[in-house]
Write a protein that holds these residues in place. Structure first.
Motif, PDB file in Angstrom:
ATOM      1  N   GLY A  60     -35.606  -3.406  72.563  1.00 33.83           N
ATOM      2  CA  GLY A  60     -35.767  -3.810  71.170  1.00 33.83           C
ATOM      3  C   GLY A  60     -37.111  -3.367  70.604  1.00 33.83           C
ATOM      4  N   TRP A 111     -37.638  -0.732  67.567  1.00 31.27           N
ATOM      5  CA  TRP A 111     -38.374  -1.194  66.391  1.00 31.27           C
ATOM      6  C   TRP A 111     -39.439  -0.181  65.973  1.00 31.27           C
ATOM      7  CZ3 TRP A 111     -37.851  -5.037  62.942  1.00 31.27           C
ATOM      8  CH2 TRP A 111     -38.945  -5.343  62.138  1.00 31.27           C
ATOM      9  N   ALA A 126     -27.226  -5.479  71.310  1.00 30.36           N
ATOM     10  CA  ALA A 126     -28.398  -4.596  71.246  1.00 30.36           C
ATOM     11  C   ALA A 126     -27.976  -3.144  71.029  1.00 30.36           C
ATOM     12  CB  ALA A 126     -29.202  -4.727  72.539  1.00 30.36           C
ATOM     13  N   SER A 143     -29.154  -0.968  67.851  1.00 37.20           N
ATOM     14  CA  SER A 143     -29.859   0.300  68.113  1.00 37.20           C
ATOM     15  C   SER A 143     -29.143   1.470  67.459  1.00 37.20           C
ATOM     16  CB  SER A 143     -29.983   0.525  69.621  1.00 37.20           C
ATOM     17  OG  SER A 143     -30.733  -0.506  70.226  1.00 37.20           O
TER      18      SER A 143
END
Length: 393
Positions: free
Chosen positions: A248, A252, A304, A308
């Motif tokens: 993550g 980011w 996730a 993504s």
């Protein structure tokens, strides 16, 4: 629980670990499988490990007692009782033990003497050795009063039972094969049995899915050390969360390719934790929960992946939110749905998030995440249309 695992130390061999559980916990599972109502542990006295075992037994609905020798034992067993006697350090699969006591008739389980003596089992006669477990009438315990107070209770009860006419019953060779029937005497033997036990449970599985193959290889080579420490699945679950957090963070800061690589790692760790948790539950005699922990971790990994994918797809000016979200959402939903309806190589690859992570990392390196997501979604739809549906029982 009298004999020490290591000479000069007080820790009994009953608390050596195999598959994330102590030998005493394995034997407790055997007692439950044999429909026992009470558990009596022959031990020198209370200890933290013994108290933990008592809590497990009482949580399972059993009464629990500690006997420090033959005299206290005889006071806990009545003439109307049936007594299942499990030898110290015996590691045996309950599924192999239970059929040998069908009908509840008393029996002393034996095995051929060849190899049994070297393995630590006691000789019965010229051709047979004890198999480490027997079911005898409770009134035979009274005969222990005729023996010295410091006698070997298990050995004495076996001799008393045989002299009283309790029949011998040989354990089939199939039940004694591999690590399904062992006498564990020290840390080295526990570690060796644990490794063989893992190989027997996990070798020869799905070889089509690269991610699951890597997870299985890791469990076979490193799972024994984690299980031996007693915290295997917890460690891997924490590692999954750590890998997700790193992924993550990378996404980011726009390192999407590296993020997908960590998601691939997280998916391998999820499969490894699933295998190790299965081994721990089996060792403790626990049934799988309604929602296994590995499933929850898998859902987090899929979430996730979806986020993504969105990070790797640029939102064009004037493009609606649903249009931007459609390719990642459709791909992830198809990846979950297709393995439920089709089987074989296609289903294994579709369910393999490690392979997905590597492919998406490669595409992200060239800025082609969106075209690849669309192509993969089309491929999955074609697979669902062309391949035969999975048969339901």
């Amino acid at each position: 629980m009298m004999e020490p695992a290591v000479a000069g130390q007080s820790i009994p061999r009953a608390f050596l670990r195999v598959g994330g559980a102590t030998l005493a916990q394995h034997q407790l599972g055997m007692a439950l499988a044999l429909d026992c109502q009470r558990v009596i542990c022959l031990a020198r006295g209370p200890s933290p490990d013994l108290i933990a075992l008592q809590h497990m037994a009482e949580d399972a609905g059993l009464q629990f007692y500690i006997a420090t020798g033959s005299r206290p034992l005889s006071g806990l067993v009545t003439a109307n009782d049936e007594l299942v006697v499990i030898g110290e350090g015996l590691f045996a699969e309950p599924s192999g033990v239970v059929p040998l006591f069908e009908g509840r008739s008393p029996a002393v389980l034996v095995q051929p003497v060849e190899g049994a003596l070297a393995a630590g089992f006691e000789r019965v006669d010229i051709n047979r050795a004890s198999a480490g477990i027997m079911r005898i009438p409770g009134h035979l315990v009274e005969n222990l009063h005729e023996l010295p107070a410091d006698c070997d209770v298990i050995s004495a009860l076996m001799r008393i039972a045989l002299q009283s006419g309790v029949p011998m019953r040989e354990v089939p060779a199939a039940a004694r094969s591999g690590v399904d029937w062992r006498l564990i005497r020290d840390e080295g033997e526990a570690h060796a049995v644990e490794m063989e036990w893992l190989r027997g449970r996990f070798e020869g599985g799905d070889k089509v899915s690269p991610g699951r193959a890597v997870a299985r290889y890791g469990v076979l080579n490193f799972g024994s050390s984690l299980l031996h420490a007693g915290n295997a699945s917890n460690v891997l679950s924490a590692a999954v969360l750590g890998a997700l957090a790193i992924a993550g963070g990378l996404v980011w800061f726009n390192f999407v390719a590296a993020g997908f690589l960590f998601l691939a790692l997280a998916s391998v760790l999820v499969e490894a934790s699933r295998l190790l948790r299965s081994a721990e539950r089996h060792a403790l005699g626990q049934l799988p929960p309604a929602i296994p922990r590995a499933d929850v971790l898998g859902w987090l990994v899929d979430t996730a992946f979806g986020l993504s994918l969105l990070a790797g797809i640029a939102r064009l000016g004037g493009e609606s939110l649903i249009s931007w979200m459609f390719p990642p959402a459709m791909l992830m939903m198809l990846l979950v749905m297709i393995p439920r309806f089709v089987s074989g190589t296609a289903a294994s690859l579709a369910a393999d998030r490690a392979t997905l992570g590597l492919v998406l990392a490669f595409a992200a390196g060239f800025g082609q995440v969106e075209p690849l997501a669309e192509v993969l979604a089309i491929v999955l739809v074609v697979i669902g249309m062309v391949l035969p549906l999975r048969r339901k029982n």
